[in-house]
Design a protein around this motif. Sequence first.
Motif, PDB file in Angstrom:
ATOM      1  N   VAL A  31       8.578  19.295  56.999  1.00 56.73           N
ATOM      2  CA  VAL A  31       9.346  18.515  56.025  1.00 56.73           C
ATOM      3  C   VAL A  31       8.904  18.828  54.599  1.00 56.73           C
ATOM      4  CG1 VAL A  31       9.870  16.167  55.220  1.00 56.73           C
ATOM      5  CG2 VAL A  31       9.762  16.644  57.677  1.00 56.73           C
ATOM      6  N   VAL A  32       9.885  19.046  53.723  1.00 59.70           N
ATOM      7  CA  VAL A  32       9.600  19.194  52.287  1.00 59.70           C
ATOM      8  C   VAL A  32      10.482  18.215  51.505  1.00 59.70           C
ATOM      9  CG1 VAL A  32       8.894  21.621  52.434  1.00 59.70           C
ATOM     10  CG2 VAL A  32      11.287  21.060  51.953  1.00 59.70           C
ATOM     11  N   SER A  33      10.022  17.857  50.308  1.00 52.92           N
ATOM     12  CA  SER A  33      10.746  16.887  49.482  1.00 52.92           C
ATOM     13  C   SER A  33      11.047  17.494  48.116  1.00 52.92           C
ATOM     14  CB  SER A  33       9.887  15.631  49.309  1.00 52.92           C
ATOM     15  OG  SER A  33      10.281  14.911  48.157  1.00 52.92           O
ATOM     16  N   ALA A  34      12.345  17.478  47.750  1.00 52.66           N
ATOM     17  CA  ALA A  34      12.741  17.990  46.431  1.00 52.66           C
ATOM     18  C   ALA A  34      12.072  17.178  45.319  1.00 52.66           C
ATOM     19  CB  ALA A  34      14.260  17.942  46.280  1.00 52.66           C
ATOM     20  N   ASP A  35      11.968  15.857  45.504  1.00 54.19           N
ATOM     21  CA  ASP A  35      11.332  15.010  44.484  1.00 54.19           C
ATOM     22  C   ASP A  35       9.872  15.382  44.280  1.00 54.19           C
ATOM     23  OD1 ASP A  35      13.569  13.616  43.796  1.00 54.19           O
ATOM     24  OD2 ASP A  35      13.060  11.781  44.874  1.00 54.19           O
ATOM     25  N   LEU A  36       9.185  15.662  45.387  1.00 52.71           N
ATOM     26  CA  LEU A  36       7.768  16.044  45.297  1.00 52.71           C
ATOM     27  C   LEU A  36       7.627  17.390  44.582  1.00 52.71           C
ATOM     28  CD1 LEU A  36       5.050  14.884  46.138  1.00 52.71           C
ATOM     29  CD2 LEU A  36       5.209  16.204  48.253  1.00 52.71           C
ATOM     30  N   ILE A  37       8.548  18.312  44.868  1.00 53.72           N
ATOM     31  CA  ILE A  37       8.531  19.624  44.201  1.00 53.72           C
ATOM     32  C   ILE A  37       8.763  19.445  42.704  1.00 53.72           C
ATOM     33  CG2 ILE A  37       9.743  21.848  43.985  1.00 53.72           C
ATOM     34  CD1 ILE A  37      10.287  21.591  47.063  1.00 53.72           C
ATOM     35  N   VAL A  38       9.732  18.584  42.331  1.00 52.78           N
ATOM     36  CA  VAL A  38       9.981  18.306  40.905  1.00 52.78           C
ATOM     37  C   VAL A  38       8.720  17.756  40.255  1.00 52.78           C
ATOM     38  CG1 VAL A  38      11.221  16.767  39.318  1.00 52.78           C
ATOM     39  CG2 VAL A  38      12.478  17.992  41.093  1.00 52.78           C
ATOM     40  N   HIS A  39       8.048  16.862  40.971  1.00 52.11           N
ATOM     41  CA  HIS A  39       6.804  16.264  40.460  1.00 52.11           C
ATOM     42  C   HIS A  39       5.776  17.360  40.145  1.00 52.11           C
ATOM     43  CE1 HIS A  39       4.475  12.632  39.817  1.00 52.11           C
ATOM     44  NE2 HIS A  39       3.448  13.242  40.373  1.00 52.11           N
ATOM     45  N   GLN A  40       5.688  18.347  41.059  1.00 49.56           N
ATOM     46  CA  GLN A  40       4.737  19.455  40.859  1.00 49.56           C
ATOM     47  C   GLN A  40       5.183  20.381  39.721  1.00 49.56           C
ATOM     48  OE1 GLN A  40       4.995  20.867  44.859  1.00 49.56           O
ATOM     49  NE2 GLN A  40       3.443  19.460  45.643  1.00 49.56           N
ATOM     50  N   LEU A  41       6.500  20.564  39.589  1.00 47.49           N
ATOM     51  CA  LEU A  41       7.024  21.452  38.537  1.00 47.49           C
ATOM     52  C   LEU A  41       6.882  20.833  37.152  1.00 47.49           C
ATOM     53  CD1 LEU A  41      10.339  22.663  40.221  1.00 47.49           C
ATOM     54  CD2 LEU A  41       8.296  24.047  39.836  1.00 47.49           C
TER      55      LEU A  41
END
Length: 200
Positions: A31-41
Amino acid sequence: MLKYRKIAVTGGLSSGKSSVCRFFKDLGAYVVSADLIVHQLLSPETAPGQKVIHLLGEEILVDRQIDRSKVAQKVFNNPELLKSLEKILHPAVWDEIERSYQTAYREQNTSLFVAEIPLLFEAGAENIYDSTIAILADPKVSQQHFMDATGLDAIAYEKRMAQQLSPYEKAHRADYVIINNGNLVDVQEMVKILFDQLTQ
């Protein structure tokens, strides 16, 4: 092994997307989360983060970090600015999800790849996925969950929802719909049934 399927989970604000993805993970999905990726970006150390600072100004920085609440304040009152922000972040998010998919595909440790993407249909990204799942929840319950989680008010909830397709439109366009009536045991059971279908 059968084709390693790529699934997207979407839905309105605070509809239960993260709970659904957690249940998929418990069953063995990657599972991956777009919101979590945005948080990292959204960091001054990343190229997208630098572009966001350039777009919105240094006032979004607090202690040399990008403050997401300041970003939200700026863009949710300015549709053009929101579009510009999405043009920076969306391609970077898709690249990161694809990288994660390739990693999961190579490792083959899981039976399903699931990406949580709130703005899946808005970004026109549904065709990248083998199947799409929309979570449909009672709007009053979603609004209360949003306010409890963020400390923001009903007006902030409505402003954000106005920038998205309606949850019913998302449900109409999705391949599968999970109804979240607030009973997580029911939701978990629906996820289990779907997981079995998708991994057969």
